[in-house]
Design an enzyme around this catalytic site. Structure first.
Site, PDB file in Angstrom:
ATOM      1  CB  SER A   1      -0.966   0.004   1.187  1.00 47.48           C
ATOM      2  OG  SER A   1      -0.271  -0.181   2.396  1.00 47.48           O
TER       3      SER A   1
ATOM      4  CE  LYS B   1      -7.495   1.159   0.775  1.00 45.14           C
ATOM      5  NZ  LYS B   1      -6.884   0.202   1.672  1.00 45.14           N
TER       6      LYS B   1
ATOM      7  CG  HIS C   1      -3.663  -0.643  -2.380  1.00 47.35           C
ATOM      8  ND1 HIS C   1      -4.106   0.647  -2.283  1.00 47.35           N
ATOM      9  CD2 HIS C   1      -3.422  -1.053  -1.104  1.00 47.35           C
ATOM     10  CE1 HIS C   1      -4.130   1.012  -1.014  1.00 47.35           C
ATOM     11  NE2 HIS C   1      -3.718   0.000  -0.285  1.00 47.35           N
TER      12      HIS C   1
HETATM   13  C1  LIG Z   1      -6.912  -0.025   3.038  1.00 45.87           C
HETATM   14  C2  LIG Z   1      -6.423  -1.401   3.304  1.00 45.87           C
HETATM   15  C3  LIG Z   1      -7.099  -2.248   4.164  1.00 45.87           C
HETATM   16  C4  LIG Z   1      -8.272  -1.784   4.968  1.00 45.87           C
HETATM   17  O1  LIG Z   1      -9.410  -1.752   4.199  1.00 45.87           O
HETATM   18  P1  LIG Z   1     -10.637  -0.837   4.721  1.00 45.87           P
HETATM   19  O2  LIG Z   1     -11.794  -1.329   3.954  1.00 45.87           O
HETATM   20  O3  LIG Z   1     -10.239   0.559   4.425  1.00 45.87           O
HETATM   21  O4  LIG Z   1     -10.737  -1.109   6.189  1.00 45.87           O
HETATM   22  C5  LIG Z   1      -6.645  -3.528   4.313  1.00 45.87           C
HETATM   23  N1  LIG Z   1      -5.555  -3.956   3.660  1.00 45.87           N
HETATM   24  C6  LIG Z   1      -4.856  -3.167   2.835  1.00 45.87           C
HETATM   25  C7  LIG Z   1      -3.645  -3.699   2.139  1.00 45.87           C
HETATM   26  C8  LIG Z   1      -5.258  -1.858   2.637  1.00 45.87           C
HETATM   27  O5  LIG Z   1      -4.559  -1.053   1.859  1.00 45.87           O
END
Ligand SMILES: *Cc1c(COP(=O)(O)O)cnc(C)c1O
Length: 385
Positions: free
Chosen positions: A179, A239, A207
Site C-alpha cells: 500500500s 479503493k 490495491h
Molecule cells: C486499506 C487497506 C485495508 C483496509 O481496508 P478498509 O476497507 O479501508 O478497512 C486492508 N488492507 C490493505 C492492504 C489496505 O490497503
C-alpha cells in the site's frame, strides 16, 4: 479525574518530531480535484484509482438502494441484516474473482481480523511480509497466533521461517500490491512455499483488485494464479471500487467457517444494503470499462518518464501508487506543505506507517485524472526541488 498532562506531553513530542497527524476537511466529493477551506486542489492522494467514488451510475444505484431498502441494515448479517443486495453482491464478486463463494465484511480491516481469528489460535503461526498493511499485523495479534515477519518480498526468508516452524496451522499473509510502495508481492514463490509447507496463503489485494490485470482481477490475474495457489483472497471495496466494504473469496468450506467463527463478521452491523447496491454498479463498471485501467497506465507512464527527467527517487512501482522516497520525515512534511501551497495535494507518509528513514510522498493516480493534470504536477514538483 485522570490527569491529561501526560497525554499533552506525548502529543507535544509528536509535534516536535514532525509526526503529528491532523485531518483536513473536504467540502465536496472525492475526485481529481477536491475543495478544502474553500480552495480547490489537484488531488494525488486518494485510493479512488478508477474514479468511481463519485460516478453518476454508482450514485444512482446508491439512491435507488436507499429508496428500496432504507438506510440502516438494522442488524448483523446472521440476525436480520443480510438483505438481497448483500447476497447478490456476494454472488457477483465471487463470479468476478472466479471462486465458489465470497463473503462481505464491513471493512477490509475487519475482514483481515476475521480470517485470522477464525483460522488460527495459540498453537498456530502467521507469517507476514514485514511491510504488510497494519490490519494484517493486528489480525495476527488478535488471533493469538505467533507472528513471524519475513523481510519484504523475500520468499527465501519466508522458507527459512517455515522450515523451522512447529506450529500446527500456518497462515502466510501478504498485501498483493503494497500500500505504501506500490510494488507487487512475489506471489508465485510464496504460493510454492505455502504448498510445500501445507500452509494457507492469503492475499490482501486491496490495491490490486479492479486496477491490476487486463480485466481488473488483481494481482492474481497478473501472475495467472488461481484458488489452488491462493486459497484466501481478500478484496476491499473502498479503493478501486470507489464505495465501501470488503470481501473474502474462496472455497465453500472456508466461507462457511468464516460465517460461523469470524468475530468481526458475526458481532457487527451489516453494511447498509444501499452501499451494496452502489458496489454492484461499480463492479459493472470495473468489468466493462477497460479504458479506466488503460488510461491509468498511460498516466503512470507519463509521470514516471517526467519524474526520471527531474531526477526524483521513485520506488519500483508499475501501479497507481508511486512513492517519491524523500527519507527525512521533516523534509517530506515540508515538501508536502509546499506542494499544498501551490495547489497540489500529496500526503507525506511517515513512520510508523513506513520504516524510519523512508518518509515519502505517496503520489497516487486515478483514471479521472487527465494528462494535463500530470503535466501540472510535474511542473509544480520542479519548482519545489
Ligand atoms: C486499506 C487497506 C485495508 C483496509 O481496508 P478498509 O476497507 O479501508 O478497512 C486492508 N488492507 C490493505 C492492504 C489496505 O490497503
Amino acid at each position: 479525574m485522570v490527569d491529561t498532562l501526560k497525554l499533552q506531553q506525548s502529543l507535544e513530542e509528536r509535534r516536535v518530531q514532525h509526526l503529528y497527524r491532523s485531518r483536513q476537511v473536504l467540502e465536496g466529493p472525492q475526485g481529481p480535484r477536491v475543495v478544502i477551506d474553500g480552495r480547490e486542489y489537484l488531488n494525488f492522494c486518494s485510493n479512488d484509482y478508477l474514479g468511481l467514488a463519485n460516478h453518476p451510475q454508482v450514485k444512482q444505484a446508491f439512491k435507488r438502494g436507499v429508496d428500496e431498502y432504507g438506510v440502516g441494515s438494522g442488524a448483523a448479517h446472521l440476525v436480520t441484516g443480510h438483505a438481497r443486495p448483500h447476497h447478490q453482491l456476494e454472488e457477483e464478486l465471487a463470479g468476478f474473482v472466479g471462486r465458489p463463494r465470497a463473503l462481505l465484511f464491513s471493512t477490509g480491516y475487519m475482514a483481515n481480523l476475521g480470517v485470522a481469528s477464525a483460522l488460527l489460535g495459540r498453537k498456530d503461526a502467521m507469517f507476514e511480509d514485514r511491510i504488510n498493511h497494519a490490519s494484517l499485523i493486528d489480525a495476527a495479534q488478535l488471533s493469538g497466533a505467533r507472528l513471524q515477519r519475513y523481510r519484504h518480498a523475500d520468499s527465501a526468508h519466508l522458507q527459512q521461517l517455515l522450515d523451522s516452524s512447529k506450529a500446527t496451522t500456518r497462515l502466510i499473509a501478504t498485501d498483493g500490491v503494497f500500500s505504501m510502495d506500490g510494488d507487487l508481492a512475489p506471489l508465485p514463490p510464496l504460493a510454492q512455499h505455502a504448498r510445500q509447507h501445507d500452509a494457507w496463503l492469503m492475499v490482501d489485494d486491496a490495491h490490486g483488485l479492479g486496477v491490476i490485470g487486463a480485466r481488473g482481477r488483481g494481482s492474481l490475474e497478473h501472475y495467472d494464479l488461481g484458488m489452488s495457489d491462493v486459497p484466501i483472497l481478500v478484496g476491499t471495496l473502498g479503493k478501486g471500487f470507489g464505495t465501501f466494504g470488503a470481501f473474502v473469496a474462496g472455497e465453500e468450506a472456508l466461507i462457511e467457517t468464516l460465517i460461523q467463527q469470524a468475530r468481526s463478521y458475526i458481532y457487527t452491523t451489516a453494511l447498509p444494503p444501499a452501499v451494496a447496491e452502489a458496489t454492484r454498479a461499480s463492479l459493472q463498471l470495473v468489468q466493462t470499462e477497460d479504458w479506466r485501467r488503460e488510461k491509468l497506465h498511460q498516466l503512470i507512464d507519463q509521470f514516471r518518464a517526467g519524474a526520471a527527467q527531474l531526477g526524483l527517487e521513485l520506488g519500483m512501482s508499475a501501479t497507481p501508487i508511486q512513492p517519491w522516497i524523500v527519507g527525512d520525515t521533516e523534509q517530506a512534511v515540508a515538501l508536502s506543505e509546499k506542494l499544498k501551497q501551490q495547489g497540489i495535494l500529496i500526503s507525506a507518509i511517515r513512520p510508523p506507517t513506513v520504516p524510519r528513514g523512508s518518509a515519502r510522498l505517496r503520489i497516487t493516480f486515478s483514471a479521472a485524472h487527465e494528462p494535463a493534470d500530470v503535466t501540472q504536477l510535474l511542473d509544480i514538483i520542479e519548482t519545489v526541488l
